[in-house]
Design a protein around this motif. Structure first.
Motif, short mmCIF file in Angstrom:
data_model
loop_
_atom_site.label_atom_id
_atom_site.label_comp_id
_atom_site.label_asym_id
_atom_site.label_seq_id
_atom_site.Cartn_x
_atom_site.Cartn_y
_atom_site.Cartn_z
N HIS A 1 5.76 6.33 2.91
CA HIS A 1 5.86 5.55 4.15
C HIS A 1 6.59 4.25 3.87
CE1 HIS A 1 2.47 3.47 2.35
NE2 HIS A 1 1.92 4.66 2.17
N ALA A 2 6.62 3.38 4.85
CA ALA A 2 7.44 2.17 4.73
C ALA A 2 6.96 1.23 3.62
CB ALA A 2 7.47 1.43 6.06
N TYR A 3 5.71 1.35 3.21
CA TYR A 3 5.21 0.49 2.14
C TYR A 3 5.39 1.09 0.75
CZ TYR A 3 3.23 -2.34 5.77
OH TYR A 3 3.10 -3.14 6.85
N SER A 4 5.84 2.34 0.71
CA SER A 4 5.96 3.01 -0.58
C SER A 4 7.04 2.35 -1.43
CB SER A 4 6.34 4.48 -0.37
OG SER A 4 5.32 5.15 0.32
N GLU A 5 6.70 2.11 -2.68
CA GLU A 5 7.70 1.61 -3.62
C GLU A 5 8.51 2.81 -4.12
OE1 GLU A 5 5.46 -0.53 -6.58
OE2 GLU A 5 4.76 -2.02 -5.13
N LEU B 1 -0.68 -1.81 9.58
CA LEU B 1 0.52 -2.60 9.75
C LEU B 1 1.63 -1.71 10.28
CD1 LEU B 1 0.33 -4.31 6.28
CD2 LEU B 1 -0.69 -5.07 8.41
N ARG C 1 4.51 8.87 8.21
CA ARG C 1 3.08 9.23 8.36
C ARG C 1 2.62 9.03 9.79
NH1 ARG C 1 -0.07 4.12 5.52
NH2 ARG C 1 1.46 2.57 6.15
N VAL D 1 -1.51 -1.65 -1.88
CA VAL D 1 -0.38 -1.46 -0.95
C VAL D 1 0.89 -1.05 -1.71
CG1 VAL D 1 1.11 -2.56 0.77
CG2 VAL D 1 -1.31 -3.17 0.65
N GLY D 2 1.46 0.08 -1.32
CA GLY D 2 2.74 0.53 -1.89
C GLY D 2 2.62 1.20 -3.24
N CYS E 1 8.11 -2.80 8.55
CA CYS E 1 8.30 -4.09 7.89
C CYS E 1 7.84 -3.97 6.44
CB CYS E 1 7.51 -5.17 8.61
SG CYS E 1 5.76 -4.84 8.71
N SER E 2 8.28 -4.89 5.63
CA SER E 2 7.91 -4.78 4.22
C SER E 2 6.51 -5.33 4.00
CB SER E 2 8.92 -5.54 3.37
OG SER E 2 8.86 -6.89 3.72
N SER E 3 5.95 -4.95 2.88
CA SER E 3 4.54 -5.27 2.61
C SER E 3 4.33 -6.76 2.34
CB SER E 3 4.09 -4.48 1.39
OG SER E 3 2.90 -5.00 0.93
#
Lengths: 363, 363
Positions: A261-265, B48, A238, B229-230, B52-54
């Motif tokens: 994105h990187a936070y997506s589960e 953020l 994103r 988030v996520g 990196c992870s959430s």
């Protein structure tokens, strides 16, 4: 200091022969080609009412494909870009003959990051190929925001320059947003000005310019006969430069879009829902075969250098998609290099041509 | 012509008693309440790094819930809105005592559409409740764009007005985009200015104002302890007023968001993937129980009048979600009325308070 300009003078002289070939082609058989090359229809025409069912169809050029031994057809961005550049060169000739002017593109380059240098080099070569004027302001890494804004303001005022871009990323101490907004809206050929992004997001509006990679992706889909309306599209990544505008543009073309994105589960599960997958995360081979729905169309925006002792320069470029797995599952896929990359440059030229036509009232 | 102002004078006098009650409450026990009411954290703090992870957690007020005989808890937007309005009223008192000024909101109303009248009426009442100055410019349906822009310009210059909104939709012959962009960015409390939408879309930027319904939705999620988030969020409907900004805001809060619209194939399948579902299509009972993932959180933005001979006025309001089915499947759901609606008005007041504080340099 050996500037980029000096390096390029040498490269350009080497390219003269191939450019002469292009000129010859333009002046003869391809002269009627421009009318055959179709570009993305304007956005407002796509803003259909949301309360009727989809009956929209695009006009488009013939699908671009090459046969392989695997399932997927390869979407050849390089040849599509060449085709578009040929058409642009014809337009430039017409403009020069008619009003004695050519489109002008300026680049602001801060620092000498290797990636940025490579990208700028490509842009200069492309400008040269199609007959644009090109100008570059090279500023040292430790320059001030004011110096960048001054360089921008000069180009804003320069009537021979119709498109300006600030090569991103800027060094970290800069406020990129502030700088991009100094850029004249009419010359924002990268389409990153807040008003251009706002107008891309808002239905019923038409931005003056659409960001080049996003525009290149849609162009490849249209040229490859891929249906977009109503289909599920997933954009992985994103960034403000690629992921966000590509999401917005797919949405304006009536896809049902998700952004991962990187936070997506469970990103792989979401990716597997996509009829159209755009990978723009900047992570080599992130998208494996198991991430793809059989028959999906895959656009790989990633350009990641990896070490390769067998290559001439000791490295080669790979995408965000594991290509050899993707060709077995997808129905169509862009290669890296030679997919979305060349289209991004072609769209920059196209935006600059449009800017020049607008500024010069040239039809 | 009986203007809206005249009608409202009567209504306001009727409401005096309940307002006195609010004033009494504010001046006594609830005086320390403002510090307990938390509002959405600023956006930039949410940007953020994507690699990196959430680990992000929100600070939030206690979850809002009422018990029912069904599974879902009911997210009570009305009481959340009252709580926020109480806090705003305290801030207004503090401002008045300290610098002798109060926030001022102006509305431009073109024509006399029944929906618009009802919405404006709510806004006037709410301003009165919290102690804001309110001003309205009522223009006839057949007025010109120039007249609307003149009214806007007057409010732009008026130092006692800190927030201005143009009641939408405008009659069809208007260019809403052009009009909204005349509005001073610092007074755009609806958040619909192109620059505000652009800055909401672009990561790392912070718009001056976030559109009220989108902000109200996030506020309800945060107050209800819903993790964003996520998580997968699906927004049904892509209007410039609700769907688009809600998508953008959920995305800025790191949900994985999909946007569904009239061209989407299999909307119910996509909806069923949502941990958080926002229904903003304007279609009564569109979202049935079968559209919901068990345990989903459902925000119903629809406000649809349907005939009901048993109701006092011959009609009642229902949402886009079939409420009685949703309560059996969702984990939490907003009712209509009394869910997102009151929060939209509360967020408008909040945006106006912020605008006034900024303009008056009031901490």
């Amino acid at each position: 200091m050996i500037t980029l300009k000096m390096t390029l003078r040498r490269m350009l002289s080497e390219r003269r022969r191939s450019n002469n070939k292009l000129s010859r082609a333009l002046s003869s058989s391809q002269i009627h080609h421009a009318s055959r090359t179709t570009w993305s229809p304007p956005l407002v025409s796509l803003d259909l009412l949301d309360d009727c069912s989809s009956t929209f169809t695009h006009s488009h050029a013939a699908p671009i494909q090459k046969c392989t031994n695997d399932n997927a057809r390869i979407i050849d961005g390089r040849s599509a870009a060449e085709e578009i550049k040929s058409s642009i060169a014809i337009e430039v000739s017409r403009m020069k003959e008619s009003i004695g002017k050519v489109p002008g593109l300026a680049v602001i380059l801060v620092g000498r990051g290797q990636d940025s240098l490579a990208y700028v080099r490509n842009k200069i070569m492309a400008c040269h190929e199609v007959g644009f004027k090109f100008s570059i302001a090279e500023l040292p890494e430790n320059c001030t925001e004011e110096e960048v804004c001054d360089a921008l303001s000069n180009y804003n005022k320069d009537a021979s320059i119709h498109g300006i871009l600030v090569q991103l990323p800027l060094p970290q101490h800069f406020d990129a947003g502030k700088i991009l907004n100094v850029l004249s809206l009419e010359k924002d050929v990268d389409g990153f000005h807040t008003l251009n992004i706002g107008n891309l997001a808002i239905q019923g509006r038409e931005p003056l310019f659409i960001p080049c990679t996003a525009k290149g992706c849609i162009e490849l889909l249209l040229r490859s006969d891929v249906e977009i309306v109503g289909k599920r599209a997933v954009v992985i990544g994103r960034s403000n430069i690629v992921g966000l505008p590509t999401f917005l543009l797919l949405q304006r073309h009536h896809a049902t879009v998700s952004i991962v994105h990187a936070y997506s589960e469970n990103p792989e599960i979401i990716a597997r829902e996509a009829d159209i997958l755009v990978a723009a995360a900047g992570v080599p081979n992130l998208v494996r075969g198991s991430w793809l729905k059989p028959g999906a169309v895959v656009l790989d925006v990633g350009i990641n250098p990896i070490e390769d002792p067998e290559s001439e320069h000791g490295y080669r470029l790979i995408g965000d998609v594991c290509f050899k797995e993707a060709v077995r599952i997808a129905s169509a896929v862009t290669p890296v290099p030679g997919g979305v990359g060349p289209m991004t440059v072609a769209m920059l030229l196209l935006n600059t041509l449009e800017a020049a036509k607008r500024a010069l009232h040239f039809p």
